[in-house]
Design an enzyme around this catalytic site. Structure first.
Site, short mmCIF file in Angstrom:
data_model
loop_
_atom_site.label_atom_id
_atom_site.label_comp_id
_atom_site.label_asym_id
_atom_site.label_seq_id
_atom_site.Cartn_x
_atom_site.Cartn_y
_atom_site.Cartn_z
N ARG A 164 0.79 -0.98 -0.08
CA ARG A 164 0.40 0.11 0.52
C ARG A 164 1.09 1.51 0.49
O ARG A 164 2.25 1.66 0.19
CB ARG A 164 -1.36 -0.23 1.06
CG ARG A 164 -0.24 0.39 2.22
CD ARG A 164 -1.68 0.43 4.02
NE ARG A 164 -0.24 0.73 4.99
CZ ARG A 164 -0.96 0.89 5.92
NH1 ARG A 164 -2.38 1.03 6.06
NH2 ARG A 164 -0.13 1.45 7.33
N ARG A 179 5.77 3.03 2.57
CA ARG A 179 5.47 3.61 4.70
C ARG A 179 6.62 2.55 4.50
O ARG A 179 7.52 1.48 4.14
CB ARG A 179 4.49 3.39 5.37
CG ARG A 179 4.51 5.07 5.92
CD ARG A 179 2.62 4.85 6.90
NE ARG A 179 2.98 3.83 7.95
CZ ARG A 179 2.34 3.86 8.56
NH1 ARG A 179 0.77 4.61 8.59
NH2 ARG A 179 2.02 3.05 9.43
N ARG A 219 4.46 -5.68 13.09
CA ARG A 219 3.49 -5.30 14.24
C ARG A 219 2.06 -5.40 14.00
O ARG A 219 1.42 -5.70 14.80
CB ARG A 219 2.78 -3.80 13.09
CG ARG A 219 3.84 -2.65 12.63
CD ARG A 219 3.66 -1.77 11.44
NE ARG A 219 2.92 -1.26 11.13
CZ ARG A 219 2.55 -1.32 9.71
NH1 ARG A 219 3.05 -1.17 8.90
NH2 ARG A 219 1.29 -0.67 9.58
P1 ADP Z 1 -0.92 1.10 11.56
O1 ADP Z 1 -1.93 1.22 12.41
O2 ADP Z 1 -1.07 1.25 9.89
O3 ADP Z 1 -0.67 0.41 12.34
P2 ADP Z 1 0.05 3.65 12.72
O4 ADP Z 1 0.33 5.12 11.96
O5 ADP Z 1 -1.21 4.21 13.84
O6 ADP Z 1 -0.02 2.70 11.72
O7 ADP Z 1 1.44 3.92 13.55
C1 ADP Z 1 3.03 4.01 13.11
C2 ADP Z 1 3.67 3.75 14.12
O8 ADP Z 1 3.51 4.30 15.17
C3 ADP Z 1 3.82 2.56 15.13
O9 ADP Z 1 3.36 1.30 14.81
C4 ADP Z 1 3.72 1.84 16.71
O10 ADP Z 1 5.38 2.53 16.38
C5 ADP Z 1 3.95 3.98 16.72
N1 ADP Z 1 2.84 4.40 17.33
C6 ADP Z 1 1.37 4.75 17.08
N2 ADP Z 1 0.87 4.70 17.70
C7 ADP Z 1 0.92 4.30 18.90
C8 ADP Z 1 0.68 4.36 20.09
N3 ADP Z 1 -0.84 4.87 20.74
N4 ADP Z 1 1.82 3.49 21.33
C9 ADP Z 1 2.26 3.50 21.13
N5 ADP Z 1 3.37 3.64 19.12
C10 ADP Z 1 2.81 3.91 18.94
#
Ligand code: ADP
Ligand code: ZN
Length: 226
Positions: free
Chosen positions: A139, A170, A181
């Site tokens: 994506r 990304r 993840r």
């Molecule tokens: P996705 O939902 O597509 O996995 P996000 O854009 O929400 O990706 O988050 C990307 C990265 O940011 C996560 O893999 C993590 O490393 C970090 N991250 C985001 N939100 C949090 C959170 N609430 N606590 C810890 N790390 C976070």
């Protein structure tokens, strides 16, 4: 009463896209912790908003790249500031990417009680694992506005449909990191859901089908809530 929403769902569930749509259609303040963290890394801030700590910025970049989680104490500072920034008189807020651990969920419950916020409705978008892996590989995300385009519909470098930016993969959508993840999601984020579901109104949304189908389901669930 404000419409406050906590959006849950694994990476690749379509959570970001649906969050963007719901925030747009209902005029909600959209808080995406992933987008905030990527902006911190880009602009040289720590997750807690501090400038002048390059080591913290470097560590945060490494965590994001590996698909690991930023520590809970830093995330609590981040979310407190993000909620403090919600404009007065907005129709509500929408959390996208937070909470991701049980301690973050407990922290959120205390924080909302402290702020006297209206109780959020918790929406979980559910998608089976095989479908998630299929969706995530390849994506593309606009590096300027974060708009997401499905694999196969565009190539890296194509212009964004929303802004004048360009699409790129990304760093953490590469296959190795995607697996990480998903593992982190299973171990850490499921418990966060249980904590919230025990406390707030909780709705599970079927995330299969077209994005419009899912948007429709979310709208009906919220309409049923009144
Ligand atoms: P996705 O939902 O597509 O996995 P996000 O854009 O929400 O990706 O988050 C990307 C990265 O940011 C996560 O893999 C993590 O490393 C970090 N991250 C985001 N939100 C949090 C959170 N609430 N606590 C810890 N790390 C976070
Ligand atoms: Zn864009």
């Amino acid at each position: 009463m404000a419409l406050n929403v906590v959006f849950l769902g694994p990476p690749g569930s379509g959570k970001g896209t649906q969050a963007e749509r719901l925030a747009g259609s209902r005029g909600l303040w959209h808080v995406s912790t992933g987008a905030i963290l990527r902006a911190c890394v880009r602009d040289g801030f720590g997750p807690d908003g501090t400038a002048g700590n390059p080591e913290l910025v470097r560590q945060t970049a490494a965590i994001l790249k590996a698909g690991q989680l930023v520590p809970d104490d830093l995330m609590m500072v981040l979310i407190r500031e993000a909620l403090a920034a919600v404009p007065a008189g907005s129709s509500g807020w929408l959390l996208d990417g937070f909470p991701r651990t049980a301690p973050q969920a407990e922290g959120l419950i205390s924080l909302l009680a402290e702020l006297g916020s209206d109780e959020p409705v918790v929406l979980e978008i559910f998608v089976p694992n095989e479908e998630i892996v299929r969706r995530l590989s390849g994506r593309l995300t606009c590096s300027t506005c974060g708009h997401v385009t499905a694999a196969g519909l565009a190539v890296e470098g194509d212009p964004c449909r929303v802004c004048d930016g360009h699409l790129a993969m990304r760093e953490d959508d590469r296959p190795e990191t995607v697996r990480n993840r998903l593992a982190v999601f299973r171990e850490k984020t499921r418990p966060a859901k249980d904590v919230l579901a025990a406390r707030y109104r909780f709705e599970r949304i079927d995330g299969l089908g077209s994005p419009n189908d899912v948007t429709q389901r979310i709208a009906s669930v919220l309409a049923a809530a009144g």
